[in-house]
Design a protein around this motif. Structure first.
Motif, short mmCIF file in Angstrom:
data_model
loop_
_atom_site.label_atom_id
_atom_site.label_comp_id
_atom_site.label_asym_id
_atom_site.label_seq_id
_atom_site.Cartn_x
_atom_site.Cartn_y
_atom_site.Cartn_z
N ARG A 60 0.82 -1.21 0.00
CA ARG A 60 0.00 0.00 0.00
C ARG A 60 0.85 1.26 0.00
NH1 ARG A 60 -4.78 -0.80 4.31
NH2 ARG A 60 -6.21 -1.89 2.94
N ARG A 61 2.06 1.15 0.46
CA ARG A 61 2.92 2.32 0.66
C ARG A 61 3.48 2.88 -0.64
NH1 ARG A 61 6.97 0.56 4.78
NH2 ARG A 61 5.14 -0.18 5.85
N TYR A 62 3.78 2.02 -1.60
CA TYR A 62 4.48 2.46 -2.80
C TYR A 62 3.56 2.50 -4.01
CZ TYR A 62 8.56 1.63 0.06
OH TYR A 62 9.47 1.67 1.06
N ALA A 63 3.76 3.52 -4.85
CA ALA A 63 2.97 3.66 -6.06
C ALA A 63 3.58 2.87 -7.22
CB ALA A 63 2.84 5.13 -6.44
N LEU A 96 3.63 -5.21 -6.71
CA LEU A 96 3.43 -6.61 -7.09
C LEU A 96 4.33 -7.54 -6.29
CD1 LEU A 96 2.99 -6.38 -10.97
CD2 LEU A 96 1.27 -6.98 -9.26
N ALA A 97 5.58 -7.14 -6.09
CA ALA A 97 6.50 -7.95 -5.30
C ALA A 97 6.00 -8.08 -3.86
CB ALA A 97 7.90 -7.36 -5.34
N ALA A 98 5.50 -6.97 -3.30
CA ALA A 98 5.00 -7.00 -1.93
C ALA A 98 3.76 -7.88 -1.81
CB ALA A 98 4.70 -5.58 -1.46
N PHE A 99 2.86 -7.80 -2.77
CA PHE A 99 1.67 -8.65 -2.74
C PHE A 99 2.04 -10.12 -2.94
CE2 PHE A 99 -1.06 -4.83 -3.54
CZ PHE A 99 -1.89 -5.01 -2.43
N ARG A 100 3.05 -10.39 -3.75
CA ARG A 100 3.52 -11.77 -3.93
C ARG A 100 4.06 -12.32 -2.63
NH1 ARG A 100 7.08 -10.80 -7.78
NH2 ARG A 100 5.44 -10.24 -9.23
N ASP A 101 4.84 -11.50 -1.92
CA ASP A 101 5.38 -11.91 -0.61
C ASP A 101 4.24 -12.16 0.39
OD1 ASP A 101 7.90 -11.67 -1.65
OD2 ASP A 101 8.29 -9.70 -0.71
N LEU A 102 3.25 -11.28 0.37
CA LEU A 102 2.10 -11.44 1.26
C LEU A 102 1.35 -12.73 0.96
CD1 LEU A 102 0.15 -10.43 3.45
CD2 LEU A 102 -1.05 -9.18 1.64
N GLN A 103 1.14 -13.02 -0.31
CA GLN A 103 0.44 -14.24 -0.70
C GLN A 103 1.22 -15.48 -0.27
OE1 GLN A 103 -0.64 -14.38 -4.81
NE2 GLN A 103 -1.77 -16.29 -4.60
N ALA A 104 2.53 -15.45 -0.41
CA ALA A 104 3.36 -16.58 0.02
C ALA A 104 3.27 -16.76 1.53
CB ALA A 104 4.80 -16.36 -0.41
N TYR A 105 3.29 -15.66 2.27
CA TYR A 105 3.18 -15.72 3.74
C TYR A 105 1.83 -16.29 4.16
CZ TYR A 105 2.53 -14.15 8.53
OH TYR A 105 2.25 -14.11 9.87
#
Length: 72
Positions: free
Chosen positions: A4-7, A13-22
């Motif tokens: 949410r922090r970065y535009a 996408l990388a952050a959401f991928r990490d979240l999905q893996a977690y």
């Protein structure tokens, strides 16, 4: 949350991928069904109305408004 922090789309996408893996590593529990509980009231009782309740303790939420047919 980084996503949410970065535009920047690539960073998001990388952050959401990490979240999905977690989240995939967690053992989350989801209800498979919701139990229906029959509610039977004598025809001499006025006041109860059908409502959707979250658990069994909510079935008497309006009990103070119930009355018998003879007014008691």
């Amino acid at each position: 949350m980084t996503a949410r922090r970065y535009a920047d789309t690539k960073t998001r996408l990388a952050a959401f991928r990490d979240l999905q893996a977690y989240l995939g590593l967690l053992e989350l529990a989801l209800p498979l069904y919701f139990r229906d509980t029959p509610f039977v009231v004598n025809k001499r009782v006025f006041g109860p109305s059908p409502v959707v309740i979250g658990d069994g303790s909510g079935r008497y939420w309006d009990v103070l408004t119930w009355r018998l047919a003879n007014g008691r």
